[in-house]
Design a protein around this motif. Structure first.
Motif, PDB file in Angstrom:
ATOM      1  N   GLY A 164       0.786  -1.223   0.000  1.00 18.63           N
ATOM      2  CA  GLY A 164       0.000   0.000   0.000  1.00 18.63           C
ATOM      3  C   GLY A 164       0.823   1.281   0.000  1.00 18.63           C
ATOM      4  O   GLY A 164       0.352   2.324  -0.471  1.00 18.63           O
ATOM      5  N   VAL A 165       2.051   1.240   0.527  1.00 20.36           N
ATOM      6  CA  VAL A 165       2.887   2.453   0.580  1.00 20.36           C
ATOM      7  C   VAL A 165       3.768   2.577  -0.664  1.00 20.36           C
ATOM      8  O   VAL A 165       4.317   3.638  -0.940  1.00 20.36           O
ATOM      9  N   THR A 166       3.890   1.503  -1.441  1.00 19.04           N
ATOM     10  CA  THR A 166       4.820   1.477  -2.572  1.00 19.04           C
ATOM     11  C   THR A 166       4.621   2.612  -3.569  1.00 19.04           C
ATOM     12  O   THR A 166       5.613   3.205  -4.037  1.00 19.04           O
ATOM     13  N   PRO A 167       3.388   2.976  -3.956  1.00 16.50           N
ATOM     14  CA  PRO A 167       3.258   4.087  -4.911  1.00 16.50           C
ATOM     15  C   PRO A 167       3.876   5.387  -4.414  1.00 16.50           C
ATOM     16  O   PRO A 167       4.472   6.135  -5.208  1.00 16.50           O
ATOM     17  N   TYR A 168       3.782   5.656  -3.130  1.00 16.67           N
ATOM     18  CA  TYR A 168       4.310   6.913  -2.585  1.00 16.67           C
ATOM     19  C   TYR A 168       5.834   6.860  -2.459  1.00 16.67           C
ATOM     20  O   TYR A 168       6.500   7.885  -2.601  1.00 16.67           O
ATOM     21  N   LEU A 169       6.361   5.669  -2.205  1.00 13.64           N
ATOM     22  CA  LEU A 169       7.820   5.519  -2.229  1.00 13.64           C
ATOM     23  C   LEU A 169       8.363   5.790  -3.630  1.00 13.64           C
ATOM     24  O   LEU A 169       9.397   6.433  -3.793  1.00 13.64           O
ATOM     25  N   SER A 170       7.658   5.297  -4.643  1.00 11.60           N
ATOM     26  CA  SER A 170       8.088   5.535  -6.022  1.00 11.60           C
ATOM     27  C   SER A 170       8.044   7.017  -6.370  1.00 11.60           C
ATOM     28  O   SER A 170       8.966   7.548  -7.007  1.00 11.60           O
ATOM     29  N   ILE A 171       6.972   7.699  -5.961  1.00 12.17           N
ATOM     30  CA  ILE A 171       6.868   9.143  -6.222  1.00 12.17           C
ATOM     31  C   ILE A 171       7.994   9.887  -5.513  1.00 12.17           C
ATOM     32  O   ILE A 171       8.613  10.803  -6.078  1.00 12.17           O
ATOM     33  N   TRP A 172       8.284   9.519  -4.275  1.00 10.97           N
ATOM     34  CA  TRP A 172       9.378  10.148  -3.510  1.00 10.97           C
ATOM     35  C   TRP A 172      10.722   9.955  -4.214  1.00 10.97           C
ATOM     36  O   TRP A 172      11.501  10.901  -4.360  1.00 10.97           O
ATOM     37  N   MET A 173      10.990   8.736  -4.652  1.00 14.43           N
ATOM     38  CA  MET A 173      12.275   8.464  -5.306  1.00 14.43           C
ATOM     39  C   MET A 173      12.454   9.281  -6.578  1.00 14.43           C
ATOM     40  O   MET A 173      13.548   9.793  -6.853  1.00 14.43           O
ATOM     41  N   GLN A 174      11.385   9.415  -7.357  1.00 15.04           N
ATOM     42  CA  GLN A 174      11.527  10.072  -8.654  1.00 15.04           C
ATOM     43  C   GLN A 174      11.471  11.593  -8.557  1.00 15.04           C
ATOM     44  O   GLN A 174      12.236  12.279  -9.245  1.00 15.04           O
ATOM     45  N   THR A 175      10.595  12.116  -7.713  1.00 10.63           N
ATOM     46  CA  THR A 175      10.407  13.575  -7.700  1.00 10.63           C
ATOM     47  C   THR A 175      11.341  14.294  -6.739  1.00 10.63           C
ATOM     48  O   THR A 175      11.606  15.488  -6.926  1.00 10.63           O
ATOM     49  N   LEU A 176      11.850  13.605  -5.716  1.00  5.40           N
ATOM     50  CA  LEU A 176      12.752  14.258  -4.764  1.00  5.40           C
ATOM     51  C   LEU A 176      14.170  13.720  -4.815  1.00  5.40           C
ATOM     52  O   LEU A 176      15.121  14.461  -4.585  1.00  5.40           O
ATOM     53  N   LEU A 177      14.341  12.435  -5.101  1.00  3.24           N
ATOM     54  CA  LEU A 177      15.691  11.883  -5.213  1.00  3.24           C
ATOM     55  C   LEU A 177      16.218  11.951  -6.636  1.00  3.24           C
ATOM     56  O   LEU A 177      17.390  11.642  -6.873  1.00  3.24           O
ATOM     57  N   GLY A 178      15.360  12.302  -7.582  1.00  2.00           N
ATOM     58  CA  GLY A 178      15.803  12.469  -8.969  1.00  2.00           C
ATOM     59  C   GLY A 178      16.077  11.174  -9.700  1.00  2.00           C
ATOM     60  O   GLY A 178      16.810  11.173 -10.694  1.00  2.00           O
ATOM     61  N   HIS A 182      -0.564  17.985  -0.533  1.00  2.00           N
ATOM     62  CA  HIS A 182      -1.217  17.136  -1.533  1.00  2.00           C
ATOM     63  C   HIS A 182      -0.486  17.201  -2.868  1.00  2.00           C
ATOM     64  O   HIS A 182      -0.326  16.187  -3.550  1.00  2.00           O
ATOM     65  N   THR A 183      -0.051  18.378  -3.244  1.00  2.00           N
ATOM     66  CA  THR A 183       0.709  18.517  -4.488  1.00  2.00           C
ATOM     67  C   THR A 183       2.003  17.734  -4.412  1.00  2.00           C
ATOM     68  O   THR A 183       2.400  17.055  -5.363  1.00  2.00           O
ATOM     69  N   LEU A 184       2.679  17.810  -3.276  1.00  2.00           N
ATOM     70  CA  LEU A 184       3.940  17.100  -3.085  1.00  2.00           C
ATOM     71  C   LEU A 184       3.744  15.593  -3.190  1.00  2.00           C
ATOM     72  O   LEU A 184       4.466  14.906  -3.928  1.00  2.00           O
ATOM     73  N   ALA A 185       2.762  15.056  -2.469  1.00  2.00           N
ATOM     74  CA  ALA A 185       2.522  13.614  -2.490  1.00  2.00           C
ATOM     75  C   ALA A 185       2.026  13.139  -3.844  1.00  2.00           C
ATOM     76  O   ALA A 185       2.179  11.960  -4.182  1.00  2.00           O
ATOM     77  N   GLY A 186       1.441  14.038  -4.628  1.00  2.00           N
ATOM     78  CA  GLY A 186       0.963  13.684  -5.956  1.00  2.00           C
ATOM     79  C   GLY A 186       1.998  13.837  -7.045  1.00  2.00           C
ATOM     80  O   GLY A 186       1.654  13.759  -8.232  1.00  2.00           O
ATOM     81  N   GLY A 187       3.255  14.044  -6.681  1.00  2.00           N
ATOM     82  CA  GLY A 187       4.318  14.109  -7.680  1.00  2.00           C
ATOM     83  C   GLY A 187       4.635  15.509  -8.167  1.00  2.00           C
ATOM     84  O   GLY A 187       5.342  15.669  -9.168  1.00  2.00           O
ATOM     85  N   GLY A 188       4.143  16.547  -7.481  1.00  2.00           N
ATOM     86  CA  GLY A 188       4.338  17.917  -7.946  1.00  2.00           C
ATOM     87  C   GLY A 188       5.447  18.669  -7.244  1.00  2.00           C
ATOM     88  O   GLY A 188       5.349  19.893  -7.085  1.00  2.00           O
ATOM     89  N   ALA A 189       6.502  17.980  -6.824  1.00  2.00           N
ATOM     90  CA  ALA A 189       7.587  18.655  -6.105  1.00  2.00           C
ATOM     91  C   ALA A 189       8.217  19.763  -6.934  1.00  2.00           C
ATOM     92  O   ALA A 189       8.602  20.813  -6.400  1.00  2.00           O
ATOM     93  N   GLY A 190       8.315  19.564  -8.245  1.00  2.00           N
ATOM     94  CA  GLY A 190       8.940  20.566  -9.104  1.00  2.00           C
ATOM     95  C   GLY A 190       8.243  21.913  -9.042  1.00  2.00           C
ATOM     96  O   GLY A 190       8.892  22.960  -9.107  1.00  2.00           O
ATOM     97  N   ALA A 191       6.928  21.893  -8.897  1.00  2.00           N
ATOM     98  CA  ALA A 191       6.172  23.153  -8.852  1.00  2.00           C
ATOM     99  C   ALA A 191       6.269  23.845  -7.500  1.00  2.00           C
ATOM    100  O   ALA A 191       5.879  25.017  -7.380  1.00  2.00           O
TER     101      ALA A 191
END
Length: 499
Positions: free
Chosen positions: A275-289, A423-432
C-alpha cells in the motif's frame, strides 16, 4: 500445442492482468505531469483497477459457471484490451481512471476463470505441473511489473504500459479460442447480482471516504456521507447474502475462526506489503531524482526475496502449519515496514533496502499459503467460494491500503507544509513547489509522511500477524474433518500474486 497450448493461453491473460496491478506504480509521476493529475487522481488510477477487480471477481466466476468459462474469459480479455487502448489514449485523468475501472472488470472475468479452465483441461500430474507454471507466471508478473513499467515509461512513454497489452491480448484471444475447450459449472447455478452491487457499493464507498479524508479531513461532509453510504451498503450486503439462493459469500463461513484468520491475513497482506509502494516511487523520482527504471529496480530486493522464499516454502517447508507461515510472514512484513520508517531529508533509497528484504521474505511466506489456508478451513463444496473470496479481499486490501496510506502521508506532511502543498507534493508535484518552499523543506515533509505511513503499515502488519496466529489455531478442524492446513507447494495453485 495441444497439450500445453491451454496453459499458454491462460498464462498470457494472467500475466497481463497481474502485471497491470504493479506496472503503473513507477509511471505515476509522469502521468501526473502529463495529465495535470492530482494526488486523488493518482490514487484512483491504482484503486479503480483493484476495486473493480475485487468487486466483480466472485460474480464473474458465477457468471462463467452459467455462461461458459471460455466465453467469459475471452470476453474479459477483449474488454481488457479495449480498456487498455482507452488508457493509452486518455486525454485527462478522469478518462484514465474510468478506463482503469473497465480494465478491472475485464481482469475480473479473466482471473475468475483461469484456474477453472486449467482444472477442466489438466488432470493428475499434468494438473500439478500446469498449476506450478501458472504460479510461477503469477509471481513473475509481480516482479517484472515495476521494472517493465520503468523501461516503458523512460522509453516510449507511460502510455505504452497500457498499449503493450494490445498485441498480447490478440494472441491470447486467438490461442484461447483455438486450444481451450469450453466448460461450465453445475446446472442450476445463478449470479448473485444484488450481492455484487451491494458489495461494490461498500468497497467503493469505503475507499472514496478514505480518499476524501485525505483531501478534506475525516470530519468533512463528503467523507462522512461516503462512509455512511458504505456502511449502509454493507448492511444491505449482509441481508442479501442471508437470503440469496447462490450467495457470493456464505456468511456461515465467517463463524469459522480459521477462515476469518485467512481472510484477515489476505487483506492485511496486500494492504501492508504494497500500500505504501506508490508513494515511495513518487518520492524516489520527484525528490531523489531517480529515473523510472531505477525506481523500479529498487524494488528488486523485495521481489527477488519473495520469489526465492516462495519456492523454498513449496519445496522445503511443506509440513509447516499455515498459521505459522501466514502469521509469521505478516510479522516479518510489519517489521520490514517499521525498519523502513527511518527516512529524513538526507535519506537515499538505500535506507529502504533492509526493510524491503524483510517484506520480501514475509511475502514469500504468506503469498503461497494464504489461499490454501482458506480452502482448508471450509467444506469441500465451498472451496471455489473460499478461493475467490481470498482473491477478492487481497485486491480490496491493496485498494484500501493505497487510499489509507496516502491519507497518512499527506496528513503528516501537512505538519511542515500547507494542506494544498502537501497534496501537491505527495501527488508528484515537487517541481512546482521548489521555488516556494525549498528542497530541504520538501524532503523533510515527504520523509515525515512516508515514515508515518510505514509505521502505520508496520503496526497493522504486526497486529494482523498476531491475530492470524490466534485465529488459525493449531487444532482447528478443516475441510472434511482434516486438521489445520500446512504450507502448500506452488504446484497446488496458491502462487504469489502481488497487489
Amino acid at each position: 500445442m495441444r497439450v500445453w497450448g491451454p496453459l499458454t493461453a491462460v498464462c498470457l491473460g494472467t500475466f497481463m492482468l497481474l502485471l497491470d496491478v504493479t506496472i503503473v506504480v513507477v509511471a505515476l509521476p509522469d502521468m501526473a505531469k502529463a495529465l495535470d493529475a492530482s494526488l486523488s487522481d493518482l490514487q484512483w488510477v491504482v484503486d479503480g483497477y483493484a476495486l473493480a477487480l475485487a468487486a466483480l471477481l466472485l460474480a464473474a466466476g458465477a457468471a462463467a459457471d452459467v455462461l461458459g468459462r471460455r466465453r467469459v474469459h475471452v470476453a474479459g480479455v477483449v474488454l481488457f484490451a479495449v480498456a487498455s487502448l482507452l488508457c493509452g489514449l486518455a486525454p485527462g485523468p478522469g478518462t484514465l481512471v474510468a478506463a482503469r475501472a473497465v480494465q478491472g472488470v475485464g481482469a475480473a472475468a479473466m482471473l475468475a476463470t483461469t484456474l477453472p479452465l486449467l482444472g477442466a483441461v489438466y488432470q493428475g500430474r499434468r494438473r500439478s505441473a500446469a498449476l506450478g507454471v501458472w504460479g510461477a507466471v503469477s509471481g513473475g508478473a509481480a516482479a517484472v511489473g515495476p521494472v517493465l513499467g520503468g523501461l516503458l515509461t523512460a522509453g516510449p512513454g507511460w502510455r505504452w504500459i497500457f498499449l503493450v497489452n494490445l498485441p498480447v491480448s490478440v494472441v491470447a484471444v486467438w490461442l484461447t479460442l483455438k486450444v481451450v475447450p469450453e466448460s461450465k459449472g453445475p446446472r442450476g447455478m445463478s449470479v448473485d447480482w444484488a450481492g455484487t452491487v451491494t458489495f461494490a457499493g461498500f468497497a467503493g464507498g469505503t475507499t472514496y471516504a478514505v480518499v476524501r479524508a485525505g483531501e478534506d479531513g475525516w470530519g468533512a461532509t463528503a467523507t462522512l456521507v461516503s462512509a455512511g453510504l458504505a456502511g449502509l451498503a454493507l448492511v444491505c450486503f449482509v441481508l442479501v447474502e442471508r437470503r440469496a439462493a447462490h450467495p457470493l459469500l456464505d456468511l456461515a463461513l465467517l463463524r469459522r475462526p480459521a477462515f476469518v484468520g485467512a481472510m484477515l491475513g489476505a487483506f492485511a497482506f496486500n494492504a501492508v506489503a504494497f500500500g505504501v509502494t506508490p508513494y515511495l516511487s513518487i518520492w524516489m523520482q520527484t525528490l531523489l531524482g531517480m529515473s523510472p527504471v531505477r525506481a523500479g529496480l529498487t524494488l528488486l530486493p523485495m521481489t527477488v526475496a519473495a520469489m526465492v522464499v516462495a519456492v523454498l516454502v513449496g519445496r522445503l517447508l511443506h509440513g509447516v502449519p499455515a498459521r505459522l507461515a501466514i502469521g509469521g510472514g505478516l510479522l516479518l512484513i510489519g517489521a520490514g515496514c517499521c525498519a523502513q520508517s527511518v527516512l529524513d531529508a538526507g535519506s537515499s533509497w538505500t535506507a529502504l533496502s533492509p526493510g524491503f528484504v524483510l517484506v520480501g521474505v514475509g511475502t514469500g511466506l504468506v503469498a503461497p499459503t494464504v489461499a490454501g489456508a482458506a480452502l482448508a478451513a471450509v467444506p469441500a463444496q465451498r472451496a471455489g467460494m473460499a478461493g475467490g473470496a481470498v482473491s477478492t479481499v487481497r485486491q480490496l486490501g491493496y485498494a484500501l491500503g493505497v487510499a489509507l496510506f496516502g491519507t497518512v502521508v499527506t496528513s503528516r506532511a501537512t505538519g511542515a507544509l500547507p494542506r494544498e502543498a502537501a497534496h501537491t507534493l505527495a501527488g508528484g508535484g515537487a517541481g512546482a513547489l521548489r521555488g516556494a518552499y525549498g528542497e530541504h523543506a520538501l524532503r523533510t515533509a515527504f520523509a515525515a509522511g512516508l515514515d508515518a505511513a510505514l509505521l502505520t503499515a508496520g503496526a497493522a502488519g504486526l497486529v494482523a500477524g498476531a491475530l492470524v496466529l490466534v485465529l488459525v489455531g493449531p487444532e482447528r478442524r478443516g475441510r472434511e474433518g482434516g486438521t489445520e492446513p500446512v504450507a502448500p507447494s506452488l504446484s497446488e495453485g496458491t502462487a504469489p500474486t502481488r497487489g
